[in-house]
Design a protein around this motif. Structure first.
Motif, PDB file in Angstrom:
ATOM      1  N   UNK A  35       0.842  -1.186   0.000  1.00 27.26           N
ATOM      2  CA  UNK A  35       0.000   0.000   0.000  1.00 27.26           C
ATOM      3  C   UNK A  35       0.876   1.234   0.000  1.00 27.26           C
ATOM      4  N   UNK A  36       0.368   2.340  -0.566  1.00 31.50           N
ATOM      5  CA  UNK A  36       1.133   3.565  -0.592  1.00 31.50           C
ATOM      6  C   UNK A  36       0.230   4.779  -0.544  1.00 31.50           C
ATOM      7  N   UNK A  37       0.846   5.945  -0.348  1.00 33.27           N
ATOM      8  CA  UNK A  37       0.133   7.206  -0.229  1.00 33.27           C
ATOM      9  C   UNK A  37       0.972   8.291  -0.866  1.00 33.27           C
ATOM     10  N   UNK A  38       0.300   9.341  -1.371  1.00 32.33           N
ATOM     11  CA  UNK A  38       0.991  10.436  -2.033  1.00 32.33           C
ATOM     12  C   UNK A  38       0.293  11.748  -1.699  1.00 32.33           C
ATOM     13  N   UNK A  39       1.086  12.794  -1.456  1.00 33.12           N
ATOM     14  CA  UNK A  39       0.575  14.154  -1.299  1.00 33.12           C
ATOM     15  C   UNK A  39       1.458  15.070  -2.124  1.00 33.12           C
ATOM     16  N   UNK A  40       0.829  15.791  -3.031  1.00 34.48           N
ATOM     17  CA  UNK A  40       1.587  16.660  -3.916  1.00 34.48           C
ATOM     18  C   UNK A  40       1.515  18.109  -3.483  1.00 34.48           C
ATOM     19  N   UNK A  48      -3.296   4.029  -2.281  1.00 29.46           N
ATOM     20  CA  UNK A  48      -3.525   2.755  -2.946  1.00 29.46           C
ATOM     21  C   UNK A  48      -3.375   1.676  -1.888  1.00 29.46           C
ATOM     22  N   UNK A  49      -4.393   0.852  -1.760  1.00 33.61           N
ATOM     23  CA  UNK A  49      -4.371  -0.239  -0.788  1.00 33.61           C
ATOM     24  C   UNK A  49      -3.582  -1.415  -1.343  1.00 33.61           C
ATOM     25  N   UNK A  50      -3.281  -2.351  -0.460  1.00 29.94           N
ATOM     26  CA  UNK A  50      -2.508  -3.521  -0.864  1.00 29.94           C
ATOM     27  C   UNK A  50      -3.246  -4.361  -1.895  1.00 29.94           C
ATOM     28  N   UNK A  51      -4.580  -4.354  -1.872  1.00 28.97           N
ATOM     29  CA  UNK A  51      -5.350  -5.152  -2.833  1.00 28.97           C
ATOM     30  C   UNK A  51      -5.508  -4.467  -4.187  1.00 28.97           C
ATOM     31  N   UNK A  52      -4.941  -3.256  -4.330  1.00 33.97           N
ATOM     32  CA  UNK A  52      -5.004  -2.551  -5.604  1.00 33.97           C
ATOM     33  C   UNK A  52      -6.090  -1.498  -5.653  1.00 33.97           C
ATOM     34  N   UNK A  53      -6.987  -1.487  -4.701  1.00 34.80           N
ATOM     35  CA  UNK A  53      -8.016  -0.464  -4.690  1.00 34.80           C
ATOM     36  C   UNK A  53      -7.435   0.826  -4.146  1.00 34.80           C
ATOM     37  N   UNK A  54      -8.032   1.937  -4.483  1.00 32.22           N
ATOM     38  CA  UNK A  54      -7.566   3.223  -3.997  1.00 32.22           C
ATOM     39  C   UNK A  54      -8.089   4.339  -4.872  1.00 32.22           C
ATOM     40  N   UNK A  55      -7.648   5.539  -4.590  1.00 32.20           N
ATOM     41  CA  UNK A  55      -8.102   6.701  -5.345  1.00 32.20           C
ATOM     42  C   UNK A  55      -6.993   7.725  -5.426  1.00 32.20           C
TER      43      UNK A  55
END
Length: 170
Positions: A35-40, A48-55
């Motif tokens: 899983x990962x996260x981003x802030x620009x 993004x979650x470990x299962x591939x879902x996210x926004x």
């Protein structure tokens, strides 16, 4: 679809060093489970979650800059989309079958109505032909009936007079 920016690319990469422009306002992390996260710095952010879902939400505020996990699937599809497509196709198929059945029923009803009108026309022509061929017989029957009624009225009147004449002779 809008062009994906570096934040979305970062969320979908396996390399924590994929943010190559060196902006100090951008940051992100990748966990050991994937899983990962981003802030620009432009206000964009995503996860993004470990299962591939996210926004991912772009910083411009445009609806075109909103992405979700369906934007980057390797196979171009997900189970939910496939199920939605199947259900949608089933609904469309059911509606098409219903429309077809309704159209066929209307066609059968129109055919029955046309047959009923044709039968009514044939029966009317038969009655008209019978009356035409029996016109003289019908006229003679009516005249005989009128003559009989007049005879009965005359007989009744004569009987009344006989009774009056008989009492006058006494």
């Amino acid at each position: 679809m809008a062009k994906k920016n570096k934040g979305w690319d970062y969320l979908n990469s396996d390399d924590i060093n994929s943010m190559s422009d060196g902006s100090k306002d951008d940051w992100g992390y990748i966990d050991s489970d994937g899983s990962d996260s981003f802030h620009g710095g432009d206000g964009s952010w995503g996860y993004k979650n470990a299962d591939g879902s996210g926004s991912f939400y772009g910083g411009t505020g445009d609806s075109d800059s909103v992405y979700d996990e369906g934007d980057d699937d390797a196979d171009g599809s997900s189970l939910g989309e496939a199920l939605g497509t199947i259900v949608g196709a089933g609904i469309v198929g059911a509606m098409a079958a219903g429309v077809k059945a309704t159209a066929e029923e209307r066609e059968r009803e129109a055919q029955r109505e046309a047959e009923r009108r044709e039968q009514a026309r044939i029966n009317s022509e038969k009655r008209r032909a019978w009356r035409k061929s029996h016109r003289k017989g019908i006229a003679i029957t009516i005249l005989i009936f009128i003559f009989v009624v007049l005879l009965l009225i005359g007989y009744y009147e004569i009987q009344k007079l006989i009774g009056i004449l008989w009492f006058n002779d006494l």
